[in-house]
Scaffold this motif. Sequence first.
Motif, PDB file in Angstrom:
ATOM      1  N   ILE A   1       4.967  -3.587  -1.733  1.00  0.00           N
ATOM      2  CA  ILE A   1       4.347  -3.979  -2.992  1.00  0.00           C
ATOM      3  C   ILE A   1       4.915  -5.321  -3.434  1.00  0.00           C
ATOM      4  CG2 ILE A   1       3.956  -1.594  -3.742  1.00  0.00           C
ATOM      5  CD1 ILE A   1       6.448  -1.876  -5.542  1.00  0.00           C
TER       6      ILE A   1
ATOM      7  N   LEU B   1       5.294   4.543  -9.424  1.00  0.00           N
ATOM      8  CA  LEU B   1       3.983   4.476 -10.070  1.00  0.00           C
ATOM      9  C   LEU B   1       2.925   5.106  -9.171  1.00  0.00           C
ATOM     10  CD1 LEU B   1       4.128   0.830 -11.472  1.00  0.00           C
ATOM     11  CD2 LEU B   1       4.444   2.958 -12.751  1.00  0.00           C
ATOM     12  N   PRO B   2       1.981   5.841  -9.738  1.00  0.00           N
ATOM     13  CA  PRO B   2       0.948   6.520  -8.932  1.00  0.00           C
ATOM     14  C   PRO B   2       0.203   5.586  -7.997  1.00  0.00           C
ATOM     15  CG  PRO B   2       0.885   7.296 -11.193  1.00  0.00           C
ATOM     16  CD  PRO B   2       1.841   6.147 -11.184  1.00  0.00           C
ATOM     17  N   GLU B   3      -0.093   4.378  -8.463  1.00  0.00           N
ATOM     18  CA  GLU B   3      -0.864   3.449  -7.623  1.00  0.00           C
ATOM     19  C   GLU B   3      -0.081   2.924  -6.425  1.00  0.00           C
ATOM     20  OE1 GLU B   3       0.470   1.002 -11.323  1.00  0.00           O
ATOM     21  OE2 GLU B   3      -0.086   3.072 -10.814  1.00  0.00           O
ATOM     22  N   ASN B   4       1.249   3.127  -6.423  1.00  0.00           N
ATOM     23  CA  ASN B   4       2.072   2.656  -5.303  1.00  0.00           C
ATOM     24  C   ASN B   4       2.577   3.783  -4.412  1.00  0.00           C
ATOM     25  OD1 ASN B   4       1.859  -0.013  -6.179  1.00  0.00           O
ATOM     26  ND2 ASN B   4       3.655   0.172  -7.522  1.00  0.00           N
TER      27      ASN B   4
ATOM     28  N   ASP C   1       1.396   5.543  -2.027  1.00  0.00           N
ATOM     29  CA  ASP C   1       1.098   5.517  -0.587  1.00  0.00           C
ATOM     30  C   ASP C   1       1.290   4.142   0.039  1.00  0.00           C
ATOM     31  OD1 ASP C   1       0.402   8.227  -0.632  1.00  0.00           O
ATOM     32  OD2 ASP C   1      -1.640   7.760  -1.271  1.00  0.00           O
ATOM     33  N   LYS C   2       1.869   3.219  -0.696  1.00  0.00           N
ATOM     34  CA  LYS C   2       2.008   1.850  -0.191  1.00  0.00           C
ATOM     35  C   LYS C   2       3.341   1.669   0.522  1.00  0.00           C
ATOM     36  CE  LYS C   2      -0.977  -0.301  -3.669  1.00  0.00           C
ATOM     37  NZ  LYS C   2      -1.046  -1.292  -4.773  1.00  0.00           N
TER      38      LYS C   2
END
Length: 300
Positions: A271, A262-265, A267-268
């Motif tokens: 999660i 997912l785009p929001e993850n 660079d993480k």
Amino acid sequence: MRKTSRPRRSVLYVPASNAKALAKIAGLAADAVIFDLEDAVAPEAKEDAREALRDYFLANPANPANPASKTERIIRINALASEWGAEDLLAARACKPDAILLPKVEIPQDVTGVTEILEETDASENIRLWAMIETPRGILNADEIAELGLRSTGRLDCFVVGTNDIAKETGTGMDGNRAYLVPWLMQIVLCAKAGKLDVIDGVYNDFADAAGFAVECGQGARMGFDGKTLIHPAQIDAANRAFSPDEAALAAARSIIEAFSLPENADKGAIALNGRMIERLHLANAEKMMAKAQMTGDKA
């Protein structure tokens, strides 16, 4: 040299001297076959076994269209120090198998010596080496031997555990859950993983005891073995099941991969997923599991 990445859930020993067994290989679902020139062949049959092996590989060259060559093919030779070892190595090299299995490896030089011979004779770099760890000294030196797997110029790909020989050399009983062998088996697994090697569990001697075999396969899978060596084709399906991820594990792996995609993850490093904290090391394990599932035809 490239390191191979192949499923090795079921690794069947086939005596090179057994013509009927050789003829059945094409119809088996084993991930790998070890053509045995060592323990399974009587001294008086060694020469004939080598000739039978040459004939078999000549008739069944590596070819995607040839069912007999779809499984990974390994030749176990006699020790080089024996009267048969040198001829075995020459015959194995000429057959161009996927790997050559070296018996009773106890020191790194047992592997590097064969590597040097293969290099000096211009053997294909695609011929890998597997090492039997089956003596007390081999277990004690497993870490040094496994380090060869980290060398970019090395050929070592896999450890194979010889539980029968370990039990014989140490006087250890193999009844029940192998309780007295487990510490040594875990040591071998740990060393193999440190050297980025696959590691294959030893044989289960009573091929008529399907329930006991299934239990030992499950134990081996939980211990971290990549597969099990087999003495009979009847053991193949159970080994393939035991060393394959189940649907629940595959579903969990898929969810981890999807979550990190997912785009929001992007660079993480970690999660939250289904109430658990998931790190990128879990992503790497999930991707590895899915890759193996695809190779074996499981529902990836």
